[in-house]
Design an enzyme around this catalytic site. Structure first.
Site, mmCIF file in Angstrom:
data_model
loop_
_atom_site.group_PDB
_atom_site.id
_atom_site.type_symbol
_atom_site.label_atom_id
_atom_site.label_comp_id
_atom_site.label_asym_id
_atom_site.label_seq_id
_atom_site.Cartn_x
_atom_site.Cartn_y
_atom_site.Cartn_z
ATOM 1 N N PHE A 510 83.865 17.431 52.323
ATOM 2 C CA PHE A 510 82.745 16.934 53.126
ATOM 3 C C PHE A 510 81.679 18.013 53.245
ATOM 4 O O PHE A 510 81.986 19.178 53.518
ATOM 5 C CB PHE A 510 83.210 16.572 54.539
ATOM 6 C CG PHE A 510 84.216 15.462 54.608
ATOM 7 C CD1 PHE A 510 83.819 14.146 54.784
ATOM 8 C CD2 PHE A 510 85.583 15.735 54.501
ATOM 9 C CE1 PHE A 510 84.739 13.127 54.856
ATOM 10 C CE2 PHE A 510 86.516 14.729 54.566
ATOM 11 C CZ PHE A 510 86.099 13.411 54.742
ATOM 12 N N ASP A 511 80.429 17.608 53.053
ATOM 13 C CA ASP A 511 79.326 18.481 53.434
ATOM 14 C C ASP A 511 79.292 18.520 54.963
ATOM 15 O O ASP A 511 79.773 17.592 55.623
ATOM 16 C CB ASP A 511 78.017 17.924 52.885
ATOM 17 C CG ASP A 511 76.820 18.759 53.297
ATOM 18 O OD1 ASP A 511 76.882 19.975 53.148
ATOM 19 O OD2 ASP A 511 75.842 18.160 53.783
ATOM 20 N N LYS A 512 78.743 19.577 55.541
ATOM 21 C CA LYS A 512 78.743 19.679 57.002
ATOM 22 C C LYS A 512 77.551 18.966 57.632
ATOM 23 O O LYS A 512 77.702 17.961 58.326
ATOM 24 C CB LYS A 512 78.752 21.148 57.450
ATOM 25 C CG LYS A 512 78.744 21.310 58.981
ATOM 26 C CD LYS A 512 78.664 22.762 59.392
ATOM 27 C CE LYS A 512 77.284 23.340 59.256
ATOM 28 N NZ LYS A 512 76.296 22.809 60.256
ATOM 29 N N THR A 515 76.742 15.053 57.695
ATOM 30 C CA THR A 515 77.921 14.282 57.284
ATOM 31 C C THR A 515 78.980 14.341 58.381
ATOM 32 O O THR A 515 79.365 13.316 58.946
ATOM 33 C CB THR A 515 78.491 14.833 55.958
ATOM 34 O OG1 THR A 515 77.470 14.792 54.965
ATOM 35 C CG2 THR A 515 79.673 14.007 55.502
ATOM 36 N N VAL A 712 81.717 14.002 49.737
ATOM 37 C CA VAL A 712 80.963 13.155 50.661
ATOM 38 C C VAL A 712 79.785 13.959 51.207
ATOM 39 O O VAL A 712 79.970 15.029 51.783
ATOM 40 C CB VAL A 712 81.845 12.672 51.834
ATOM 41 C CG1 VAL A 712 81.060 11.708 52.723
ATOM 42 C CG2 VAL A 712 83.109 12.007 51.319
#
Length: 822
Positions: A510-512, A515, A712
């Protein structure tokens, strides 16, 4: 040498919107290798701009003017030569889709053609050889003896794929009317059954001449074999032996043996099964077609001081549309007057209405529609609540989010899944093998003491039993239903490959920002350097960051202005984005740098003062994202920001963990301490911080080497990492044209809870595909030995068609998928 030349792709290839389009590759090929051209590549699109062609050239060999001429000429050449079209054709079953695709590929000038089980056709052609109209006419001629005529709906000639006119109006035919052919097929099948029954009853119970039952059976052959014969003829033209051909041979063999009743029974069951299959597949098609019914046909538009009704196709950018309570919105845009709650389920899949209000500054919204906040943005096809509102149109009807979803879903159906590729290869080997086996069984009387008639009958029965009808429809029916269900739930899955891969994931990265967090950081700390006023630190930071659209920059600009109050802020200029590190600009004649602490002390930039180093360390220990502001040679201070974790992130991640996703990692460009603080709050065990964009790509490649992994993110900034993942997933795609086309899976709502739904649906689809393949091959494995040892044609075809219907209706269960049912 000179600086590389960069040109937006749409300027060179006006109809191309996707940098992955094959015409872009042709453009690169056209330019590569030319004398003086050292390197040519594509720069990915960003939220603020389109994808670009970047060409490095030797100025001593090619002038800037000459290289521009070469690039323009190459773009014009590619655009002039190659075209794309998206059509809808009538497809009665999955086998027909493959036949139509093969028919299209035999037309001179057609480079590639794909046709889905729902009738979505995508064609690429060489304009120097043919045109879209010529392809239509050629397809019409070649399929004039088959059940599908010319395309029912044609897209634009080119890359736009926009819906166009109905082909029936152009050609004067009605072949494209799927309802007509579906009805004809069922009527012909029922007529075959009635004639079969008439012949059987008259033969057994009525004193009629011997020719009467025979005539009834022969008439049953005509009605039962009508559509099958058309399909077989097309296949034979393509030098292919398909299932329909096997059925005709078996029916003809029964007639040769004088078993007219059994042959008619075979054709009745086969044609009736196809008709029911067509009806069942139509349900999945209608689930997609129903999306198009959400948009109203007329809009109430302001003209001067009055409002008038016009067709939605005539809406122009900037038009003001009145939306009455409890009515559907006619266009994409932003609210300029009034407030209301809007049901966005048709686009984003959100179960609850979303509050909308007018923008504070319409001029600013008009200048940058992509940056409009969700609270002001609206979409065509959604339903207004109890408040009357007025919206300003930002997209034409053919470019609305809903129309793009419909188009992309249709295009996704033409993409072949891994399982479908396997079954296609299996069929191409299996069908000829069945024919060889049938020929060998014709000579069983030589080895076994039996009449030739019995050997011939057994061979025909084996032809029926071994025909892999159910296998042909097993995967397309499940993929079609899965994609349709996902679209209805606000998830756009671009093909069978991503649909299957999403369900086999073992890891998700996951990107931070945006997201796992809200993407709306706020200023929490201000630490001016010695001798610097807090207001001065903020004034410089706001002036520079107001030029950037990065989330952190927007936070500093918005929060900083509030803190400064009425203090005048000078205008900065010459903003330069230092990717992954910060920005550089000019303010009051001096250079200003704002960025991460790591930017200072490297690449010729002076190191930070000891005071700033200590301030940064203190804020990072508290989980803050930090930015240092330097003007000229002086450090002005440091700014600490904190992003808020999404409310739904922790619950969504917990559901994914419960579903068996073993590893979930957050990858971020923020400092490791900040990444760890956010990861802990949302329930992640791993956080990888201090990553530059290329580092994210390397991280995904490392994860992919260990297992299938999804990436994501919330936009095109994550596109390189998404491209490196097994499946790229983008959030909030309804708000961004580029984001919607970037990844393999697009969550239309800015809602992480849609990810467990998508993964669960993918797993259910994989399960249904596996069930269908097992049933298909299992029935064949049972029927073939049974027919060899005496099972008749009638029972064989009954079981055979029953298995085909079973796999179709099993796939249709996906249309009713609910996450809780996983």
């Amino acid at each position: 040498m000179t600086d590389p030349l960069r040109i937006d792709i749409p300027l060179l290839l006006p109809e191309v919107t996707d940098a992955a389009d094959r015409c872009v590759k042709r453009l690169l090929s056209e330019l590569s290798g030319r004398k003086g051209v050292e390197k040519v590549h594509i720069l990915e699109a960003t939220e603020s701009g389109a994808a670009q062609l970047c060409i490095h050239f030797d100025q001593s060999v090619l002038s800037l003017r000459r290289i521009r001429q070469l690039v323009d000429a190459a773009g014009a050449k590619v655009s002039e030569q190659f075209g794309h079209a998206a059509w809808t054709v009538d497809v009665t079953h999955a086998r027909r889709a493959r036949t139509l695709a093969d028919l299209l590929q035999t037309i001179p000038g057609v480079l590639e053609a794909n046709v889905s089980a729902s009738g979505a056709a995508r064609i690429e052609f060489d304009r120097s050889v043919t045109s879209e109209e010529q392809i239509k006419l050629a397809l019409d001629r070649r399929s004039s003896t088959s059940e599908a005529g010319p395309p029912a709906d044609a897209g634009h000639d080119g890359h736009g794929h926009a819906p166009g006119k109905h082909a029936d109006a152009e050609s004067g035919h009605a072949h494209g009317d799927s309802g007509f052919w579906s009805g004809s097929e069922i009527r012909f099948a029922l007529a075959c059954g009635a004639l079969l029954l008439l012949g059987f009853l008259s033969e057994r119970f009525l004193a009629v001449p011997g020719w009467a039952p025979l005539a009834a059976y022969m008439a049953a052959y005509v009605f039962g074999g009508w559509f099958t014969l058309r399909e077989a003829i097309d296949n034979l033209r393509l030098k292919r032996f398909e299932i329909d051909t096997l059925m005709l041979i078996a029916a003809a063999g029964a007639a040769v043996l004088g078993a007219w009743a059994e042959g008619a029974l075979l054709l009745f069951l086969f044609s009736f099964g196809h008709a029911l299959e067509h009806y069942a597949m139509g349900r999945a098609k209608r689930a997609i077609e129903a999306l198009a019914e959400f948009t109203p046909r007329v809009a109430t538009v302001r003209r001067g001081e009055e409002f008038v009704e016009i067709p939605v196709e005539e809406l122009a950018l900037g038009d003001i549309v009145e939306v009455k309570p409890n009515s559907r919105l006619a266009a994409d845009g932003f609210v300029v007057a009034g407030d209301s709650s809007i049901d966005q389920a048709s686009v984003t899949g959100e179960s609850m209405p979303v509050d909308k209000r007018a923008v504070a500054d319409a001029e600013m919204a008009r200048a940058n529609p992509e940056a409009i906040e969700p609270a002001h943005r609206v979409f065509a096809g959604t339903i207004n609540g109890s408040g009357a509102i007025e919206i300003e149109v930002t997209r034409k009807s053919s470019d609305s989010v809903l129309s793009k979803v419909i188009r992309m879903v249709s295009e996704a159906e033409t993409e072949t899944s891994p399982t479908q590729r396997f079954t296609d290869r299996f069929e191409r080997i299996f069908v000829p093998a069945v024919l060889v086996m049938a020929v060998l069984l014709l000579f069983a009387w030589v080895v076994v003491d039996e009449p030739f008639r019995d050997s011939f009958y057994r061979a025909m029965a084996v032809l029926v039993a071994a025909s892999p009808c159910a296998l042909a429809i097993a995967t397309p029916s499940a993929v079609l239903s899965g994609i349709a269900r996902a679209a209805r739930g606000g998830v756009l899955i671009k093909g069978g490959g991503p649909l299957e891969n999403l369900g086999s994931l073992k890891a998700i990265a996951f990107d931070k920002t945006g997201t796992l967090t809200e993407g709306k950081p706020r200023i929490t700390d201000l630490i001016p350097a010695e001798g610097v006023e807090e207001a001065e630190l903020l004034r410089v930071a706001v002036a520079v960051e107001s030029l950037s659209d990065h989330p952190l920059a927007r936070a500093i600009a918005v929060d900083g202005r509030k803190r400064l109050g009425q203090i005048d802020i000078a205008r900065a200029s010459n903003l330069e984005n230092l990717i992954g590190r910060g920005v550089k600009a000019t303010l009051d004649g001096e250079t200003v740098l704002i960025g991460k602490a790591e930017m200072f002390g490297s690449e010729g930039v002076a190191a930070l003062s000891p005071g700033m180093v200590q301030a940064i360390a203190t804020m990072r220990e508290g989980g803050r994202t930090t930015m240092v502001v330097r003007r000229g040679e002086q450090d002005l201070g440091a700014i600490g920001l904190m992003d808020t974790p999404r409310e739904d992130a922790k619950a969504a991640l917990a559901r994914l963990h419960a579903m068996g996703i073993r590893r979930m990692i957050m990858i971020s460009g923020d400092h490791q301490k900040v990444a760890e603080a956010i990861a802990k709050e949302v329930g992640l065990d791993e956080a990888w911080g201090d990553l530059m964009p290329q580092d994210k790509v390397d991280a995904i490649k490392k994860l992919r080497a260990e297992a299938k992994v999804a990436m994501v993110g919330d936009g095109v900034n994550d596109a390189p990492a998404m491209a490196s993942a097994t499946v790229g997933v983008v959030m909030g795609a309804a708000g961004s044209d580029v984001a919607m086309e970037t990844a393999d899976v697009a969550l239309m709502a800015d809602d992480l809870s849609k990810l467990p739904f998508a993964v669960g649906l993918s797993r259910r689809t994989r399960s249904v595909i596996l069930q269908n393949v097992i049933v298909s091959l299992g029935i064949v494995a049972i029927l073939v030995p049974a027919t060899i040892f005496g099972l008749g044609i009638g029972p064989a075809v009954a079981v055979h068609e029953g298995s085909t219907l079973l796999v179709v209706f099993n796939a249709l269960r996906l249309l009713a998928y609910r996450e809780s049912a996983r």
